[in-house]
Design a protein around this motif. Structure first.
Motif, short mmCIF file in Angstrom:
data_model
loop_
_atom_site.label_atom_id
_atom_site.label_comp_id
_atom_site.label_asym_id
_atom_site.label_seq_id
_atom_site.Cartn_x
_atom_site.Cartn_y
_atom_site.Cartn_z
N THR A 1 -3.55 40.93 -0.18
CA THR A 1 -4.00 40.06 0.90
C THR A 1 -5.38 40.46 1.41
O THR A 1 -6.11 39.62 1.94
CB THR A 1 -3.00 40.10 2.07
OG1 THR A 1 -2.87 41.44 2.56
CG2 THR A 1 -1.63 39.59 1.63
N ASN A 2 -5.74 41.74 1.24
CA ASN A 2 -7.07 42.16 1.65
C ASN A 2 -8.14 41.55 0.75
O ASN A 2 -9.20 41.12 1.21
CB ASN A 2 -7.18 43.68 1.62
CG ASN A 2 -8.48 44.19 2.23
OD1 ASN A 2 -8.84 43.78 3.32
ND2 ASN A 2 -9.18 45.05 1.50
N SER B 1 -7.77 38.70 -0.71
CA SER B 1 -7.81 37.29 -0.30
C SER B 1 -8.68 37.11 0.94
O SER B 1 -9.39 36.11 1.07
CB SER B 1 -6.39 36.78 -0.01
OG SER B 1 -5.60 36.85 -1.17
N ALA B 2 -8.64 38.09 1.86
CA ALA B 2 -9.49 38.02 3.05
C ALA B 2 -10.96 38.11 2.68
O ALA B 2 -11.80 37.40 3.24
CB ALA B 2 -9.11 39.13 4.03
N TRP B 3 -11.27 38.99 1.72
CA TRP B 3 -12.66 39.07 1.24
C TRP B 3 -13.09 37.71 0.68
O TRP B 3 -14.17 37.21 0.99
CB TRP B 3 -12.76 40.12 0.13
CG TRP B 3 -12.91 41.52 0.59
CD1 TRP B 3 -12.05 42.22 1.38
CD2 TRP B 3 -13.96 42.43 0.27
NE1 TRP B 3 -12.49 43.49 1.59
CE2 TRP B 3 -13.68 43.66 0.91
CE3 TRP B 3 -15.11 42.32 -0.50
CZ2 TRP B 3 -14.51 44.76 0.80
CZ3 TRP B 3 -15.94 43.42 -0.61
CH2 TRP B 3 -15.64 44.62 0.04
N ALA C 1 -11.92 34.85 1.31
CA ALA C 1 -11.99 33.79 2.32
C ALA C 1 -13.41 33.65 2.87
O ALA C 1 -13.84 32.56 3.23
CB ALA C 1 -11.02 34.08 3.46
N THR C 2 -14.13 34.78 2.92
CA THR C 2 -15.53 34.73 3.36
C THR C 2 -16.37 33.91 2.38
O THR C 2 -17.25 33.14 2.79
CB THR C 2 -16.10 36.16 3.45
OG1 THR C 2 -15.25 36.95 4.27
CG2 THR C 2 -17.50 36.15 4.04
N THR D 1 -6.52 32.60 7.05
CA THR D 1 -6.48 33.51 5.90
C THR D 1 -6.68 34.95 6.33
O THR D 1 -5.99 35.86 5.84
CB THR D 1 -7.56 33.11 4.87
OG1 THR D 1 -7.39 31.75 4.50
CG2 THR D 1 -7.49 33.99 3.65
N LEU D 2 -7.61 35.17 7.26
CA LEU D 2 -7.84 36.54 7.73
C LEU D 2 -6.63 37.09 8.46
O LEU D 2 -6.27 38.27 8.30
CB LEU D 2 -9.06 36.55 8.65
CG LEU D 2 -10.41 36.17 8.01
CD1 LEU D 2 -11.51 36.20 9.05
CD2 LEU D 2 -10.74 37.11 6.86
N ARG D 3 -5.99 36.26 9.26
CA ARG D 3 -4.81 36.72 10.00
C ARG D 3 -3.61 36.98 9.09
O ARG D 3 -2.72 37.75 9.44
CB ARG D 3 -4.43 35.68 11.05
CG ARG D 3 -5.38 35.67 12.25
CD ARG D 3 -5.07 34.54 13.20
NE ARG D 3 -5.93 34.60 14.38
CZ ARG D 3 -6.04 33.64 15.29
NH1 ARG D 3 -5.34 32.51 15.13
NH2 ARG D 3 -6.83 33.78 16.34
N SER E 1 -3.77 38.50 6.35
CA SER E 1 -3.94 39.79 5.68
C SER E 1 -2.96 40.80 6.27
O SER E 1 -2.90 40.99 7.48
CB SER E 1 -5.38 40.27 5.87
OG SER E 1 -5.56 41.54 5.27
#
Length: 484
Positions: free
Chosen positions: A82-83, A85-87, A89-90, A277-279, A281
């Motif tokens: 998920t981390n 995925s957070a990258w 998402a940017t 998406t960030l949340r 993670s």
């Protein structure tokens, strides 16, 4: 021919005349020039909006190039779960903003600028000998309205000048007469001559005064007609200008609607999805996945004694250290295992399965090992042509994890945006990856076993297909994926 000259001296004259009244001769030209200037202001407004559209286009292009660069860096880096995925998402935010700003550029040029150009064409008609019909007609209307009044004004000014000269001559004659009365050296004839001169001056003064007053009466009688005719022409000029000002207001409001992202539903959705998406993670979930796939929670077939059989696990000799079941010499090699954990490789991108990742290299050095039998990977097809038909469409360095901020600044040495966008929205057939594949060339796709992506074109004679993975369009070996 244009009513107003581009001569700087004449422009300076107009600036000085701005202090004079509109009713004076030729002072209506400022109003006529305003109409003529309206054509040029249309050009200036179009240029202003075109430059803004170009800024939007360049910004969108920079976002796309930046996103493309960092997709490769992240895919080949050590981040996972998920981390990761957070990258990404940017990068997704940048790609979606790219679409928004490209749309702004298109709408500014295609809607606002085009409407100004059409309005300009409809309201300014060029004459064969330069100039515009509307400007020439307005100037001619003012000239005719002022013509008779200008003639009367000229006569009045001339009669005034004559009257003033006679008054001056009369004053001089009176002074000479007074001087002659006290001068004993003058003969009676000379004194009489001076007196006659003074009488004539008085007569001329009275005569010119009457003419001056008559001219004033004539021009004052004509003033109402003059005012009426000039007002009619002035209202025409005001109507032209009112139409222009109202249209410019509408055009700028239209530009505001295009540029105002606060009311753009697509724009607000970008950051809603970005934050979601960030949340989502979850570090604990990522750690559990790592433990289940690369740590202490991995399944293991520990070696046990078994009677010899053709079907049992093969026993081979290993000369290297670190084999399972021993510290050297002979050992038992585990052929396969099956994980029963809920955190399986199907839920995450496995960085250790990527031969270019740092984690995989650490595994090869003996720090960790994966005890799996990888599927037999088919051979890579013959060298192929790129998206644009060339052998090597891009000559750039492959993406790598930057060691320092300076290394990040390899910037954007290529421009694949135009090529990518041709296939960005093209429909295709969904396929599933049979094997992992790491793109060697820049125009090749990378994916993992089990990934689902879109095939855009069928296999060519060299064994390559064109497809789209995560909005990136590129080539991949046809035998590495199968239709769903």
């Amino acid at each position: 021919m244009s009513v107003h000259s581009a001569d700087p001296d004449q422009n300076a004259e107009f600036a000085m005349d701005s202090q004079k009244s509109f009713w004076e001769v030729h002072q209506y030209r400022r109003t006529v020039k305003r109409l003529e200037d309206g054509y040029e202001t249309c050009n200036k407004l179009m240029l202003l909006l075109q430059e803004r559209a170009e800024i939007e286009k360049k910004y969108a292009k920079s976002l796309k190039q930046w996103s493309t660069k960092w997709h490769g860096v992240i895919d080949k880096g050590p981040e996972y779960g998920t981390n990761k995925s957070a990258w990404k998402a940017t990068l997704t935010e940048a790609e979606r903003r790219h679409d928004v700003h490209r749309d702004i550029c298109t709408r500014l040029n295609g809607e606002v600028v085009a409407s100004i150009k059409n309005w300009q064409k409809e309201n300014y008609h060029k004459k064969m000998m330069n100039g515009f019909k509307e400007v020439i007609d307005l100037d001619e209307g003012f000239r005719k309205a002022q013509k008779q009044w200008a003639v009367l004004l000229k006569k009045t000014q001339q009669s005034q000048k004559t009257y003033y000269n006679c008054c001056k001559a009369e004053k001089t004659a009176e002074l000479q007469e007074k001087a002659a009365e006290g001068d004993t050296t003058l003969s009676p004839d000379q004194v009489k001559k001076i007196q006659d001169k003074r009488d004539k001056s008085t007569h001329d003064t009275n005569k010119t005064k009457d003419k001056y007053e008559s001219c004033l009466e004539d021009i004052n009688e004509h003033n109402p007609r003059y005012i009426e005719d000039m007002t009619v022409q002035f209202k025409k000029a005001q109507d032209y200008e009112r139409k222009r000002l109202q249209f410019f207001k509408e055009a700028l409001i239209a530009a505001h609607k295009v540029l105002d992202l606060s009311v753009n539903d697509k724009f607000s959705a970008i950051y809603t999805d970005f934050m979601n998406t960030l949340r989502s993670s979850d570090c604990e979930k990522d750690l559990k996945w790592w433990s289940a796939n690369h740590g202490v929670n991995m399944a293991m077939n520990w070696p046990n004694f078994e009677e010899y059989s053709e079907q049992v696990h093969a026993i081979t000799k290993k000369s290297s250290k670190g084999n399972v079941g021993g510290s050297g010499g002979e050992g038992v090699v585990v052929a396969s295992f099956k994980s029963t954990s809920e955190f399986s490789n199907q839920d995450y991108n496995d960085p250790t399965y990527n031969t270019n990742s740092k984690v995989y290299k650490l595994y090869n050095k003996g720090i960790q090992q994966r005890y799996t039998t990888k599927p037999k990977i088919p051979p890579r097809p013959a060298p192929r042509k790129g998206l644009n038909g060339s052998k090597r469409p891009y000559q750039i360095n492959s993406h790598k994890w930057p060691a320092s901020p300076e290394e990040e600044q390899n910037d954007f040495e290529y421009d694949a945006e135009e090529e990518q966008e041709d296939f960005a929205s093209k429909p295709g057939v969904q396929v599933k990856a049979l094997y992992d594949y790491d793109g060697v060339e820049e125009d090749e796709l990378s994916f993992h076993t089990g990934d689902i992506f879109v095939k855009l074109e069928d296999e060519d004679e060299q064994g390559w297909c064109k497809g789209r993975v995560n909005d990136k369009v590129g080539l991949y070996p046809a035998n590495y994926a199968t239709p769903i």
